[in-house]
Write an enzyme that holds these catalytic residues in place. Structure first.
Site, PDB file in Angstrom:
ATOM      1  N   HIS A 210      27.261 -65.550 -90.300  1.00  0.00           N
ATOM      2  CA  HIS A 210      27.366 -64.452 -91.271  1.00  0.00           C
ATOM      3  C   HIS A 210      28.788 -64.095 -91.673  1.00  0.00           C
ATOM      4  O   HIS A 210      29.003 -63.226 -92.515  1.00  0.00           O
ATOM      5  CB  HIS A 210      26.631 -63.205 -90.777  1.00  0.00           C
TER       6      HIS A 210
HETATM    7  N1  UDP Z   1      20.697 -60.374 -83.193  1.00  0.00           N
HETATM    8  C1  UDP Z   1      19.360 -60.068 -83.343  1.00  0.00           C
HETATM    9  N2  UDP Z   1      18.606 -60.827 -84.202  1.00  0.00           N
HETATM   10  C2  UDP Z   1      19.117 -61.868 -84.903  1.00  0.00           C
HETATM   11  C3  UDP Z   1      20.490 -62.182 -84.748  1.00  0.00           C
HETATM   12  C4  UDP Z   1      21.269 -61.398 -83.896  1.00  0.00           C
HETATM   13  O1  UDP Z   1      18.841 -59.145 -82.706  1.00  0.00           O
HETATM   14  O2  UDP Z   1      18.368 -62.513 -85.653  1.00  0.00           O
HETATM   15  C5  UDP Z   1      21.527 -59.524 -82.306  1.00  0.00           C
HETATM   16  C6  UDP Z   1      22.273 -60.235 -81.201  1.00  0.00           C
HETATM   17  O3  UDP Z   1      21.473 -60.379 -80.042  1.00  0.00           O
HETATM   18  C7  UDP Z   1      23.449 -59.301 -80.951  1.00  0.00           C
HETATM   19  C8  UDP Z   1      23.725 -58.709 -82.334  1.00  0.00           C
HETATM   20  O4  UDP Z   1      22.542 -58.947 -83.104  1.00  0.00           O
HETATM   21  O5  UDP Z   1      23.056 -58.259 -80.055  1.00  0.00           O
HETATM   22  C9  UDP Z   1      24.925 -59.345 -82.984  1.00  0.00           C
HETATM   23  O6  UDP Z   1      25.019 -58.895 -84.260  1.00  0.00           O
HETATM   24  P1  UDP Z   1      25.825 -59.667 -85.417  1.00  0.00           P
HETATM   25  O7  UDP Z   1      25.886 -61.114 -85.121  1.00  0.00           O
HETATM   26  O8  UDP Z   1      25.219 -59.216 -86.692  1.00  0.00           O
HETATM   27  O9  UDP Z   1      27.253 -58.987 -85.367  1.00  0.00           O
HETATM   28  P2  UDP Z   1      28.630 -59.312 -84.637  1.00  0.00           P
HETATM   29  O10 UDP Z   1      28.381 -59.280 -83.163  1.00  0.00           O
HETATM   30  O11 UDP Z   1      29.137 -60.615 -85.139  1.00  0.00           O
HETATM   31  O12 UDP Z   1      29.512 -58.178 -85.052  1.00  0.00           O
END
Ligand code: UDP
Length: 364
Positions: A210
């Site tokens: 993403h």
């Molecule tokens: N996650 C989820 N479903 C999905 C993909 C990710 O529940 O289909 C969860 C994952 O387990 C983690 C969080 O979303 O707890 C991470 O979010 P994201 O990747 O959007 O953000 P980042 O951590 O990169 O800021």
């Protein structure tokens, strides 16, 4: 009385605030005079990016929803700021507690500080050094006006010391996202549907993408996906598609049977699959932390990371975004040759309790 305004806006925030709310409730049950008001900024608003997490993680309904989702970075920041200022003027707290590095974190920190309300930043101090990431700007601005930092790693502590933050404002407590992981591990479950029926322990790979640098450029996105497909034998690739990525995926019209593009999964389903997978390929920050703790190989498709502890002590490898360079890591993943999780200090499931205890000590 301590009155906390808790802010959550986007998917990775919800896992981080859930255990903090539980810890506040435990303190209330012990008779401590502490209250909270939960503000949802509305940055992520659809059910799959927001509502499902409230249900699964037992987060109470927000006291208010600012409904400031959509638009460009500036439009969103401005909309959150205008609405959050009204919220704070009507309901002035002892302090505002923010988590992570999303647009809501940045917007709400500025509003609170300008109203002379203390700012508490959970997951403060982490830095990628990459100023092209919106999250890095959010981290730097928020931390420049934060009063108390709750940190996830010794590296975050060092980053803060290096910019002159006094020791008494830095509180090394660990990772509340990992509190959520430990608390819910037994509740993980396999999603229903034909795409998941043949999945067994170790016979598939998870993929999430993403970051703007990977998904906004169609050529780059196509090259990444094709390299992954060319170097993962016949493993099914389960790809829950982030809304940001969905638009460009449609344009590049990628269509391989082995690549199972699905809607974002709920937390309990997603982490069930991560735990069962051969490995995870991702550009997420939170996913590298969860995969590490679950001892699942993790390849991060980025050039930098703000979470170097997941590389040094976890299962994460920073493999870059150049397909030629990350290919060898895919070969290692398939051969089963991967470093194990060594344990990350303070990531023990008790971080939120430490945060709330410290806040009570600081503000009583
Ligand atoms: N996650 C989820 N479903 C999905 C993909 C990710 O529940 O289909 C969860 C994952 O387990 C983690 C969080 O979303 O707890 C991470 O979010 P994201 O990747 O959007 O953000 P980042 O951590 O990169 O800021």
């Amino acid at each position: 009385m301590i009155k906390i305004t808790l802010v959550a806006g986007a998917r990775p925030n919800f896992m981080k605030i859930a255990p903090i709310i539980s810890a506040i409730k435990k303190s209330q049950a012990k008779g401590i005079d502490i209250q909270f008001r939960l503000v949802h900024t509305g940055q992520h608003y659809d059910k799959k990016m927001s509502g499902d997490f409230f249900e699964q993680l037992n987060i109470p309904e927000p006291d208010t929803n600012l409904e400031a989702g959509g638009g460009t970075q500036a439009e969103q920041t401005a909309a959150i700021m205008v609405a959050f200022e009204k919220e704070l003027m009507q309901n002035r707290p002892t302090f505002v507690l923010l988590v992570g590095d999303v647009t809501s974190t940045l917007a709400c920190s500025i509003v609170a500080k300008k109203l002379n309300i203390d700012v508490i930043h959970v997951e403060g101090g982490i830095r990628s050094g990459d100023m092209s990431m919106p999250e890095e700007i959010n981290r730097i601005v928020t931390d420049s006006i934060t009063d108390h930092f709750f940190t996830t790693s010794e590296i975050a502590n060092i980053n803060l010391r290096n910019v002159g933050v006094e020791e008494e404002r830095i509180h090394f407590v660990g990772n509340t996202m990992i509190d959520t992981l430990y608390l819910n591990k037994k509740r993980f479950f396999k999603p229903r549907g034909s795409q998941f029926e043949d999945l067994k322990k170790g016979n598939f790979i998870m993929l999430t993408l993403h970051r703007p640098s990977n998904v906004d450029n169609e050529t780059q996105l196509k090259a990444i996906i094709e390299t992954i497909l060319e170097n993962t034998a016949d493993f099914p690739i389960i790809f829950p598609v982030h809304p940001r990525t969905a638009l460009n995926l449609k344009k590049i019209a990628i269509n391989y049977e082995r690549l199972r593009m699905i809607e974002p999964l709920t937390y309990l389903e997603f982490n069930y699959l991560v735990e069962q997978s051969k490995g995870v390929i991702t550009d997420s920050g939170g996913v590298t932390e969860e995969a590490s703790v679950m001892n699942i190989p993790c390849l991060t498709l980025r050039e930098t990371t703000e979470r170097p502890e997941t590389i040094e002590l976890g299962t994460n490898e920073l493999v870059g975004t150049n397909p030629e360079k990350f290919k060898p890591y895919l070969i290692n993943l398939l051969s089963g040759n991967w470093k194990p999780y060594k344990g990350i200090p303070m990531w023990d499931g008790k971080s939120a309790g430490r945060i709330v205890d410290k806040l009570i000590q600081l503000y009583s």
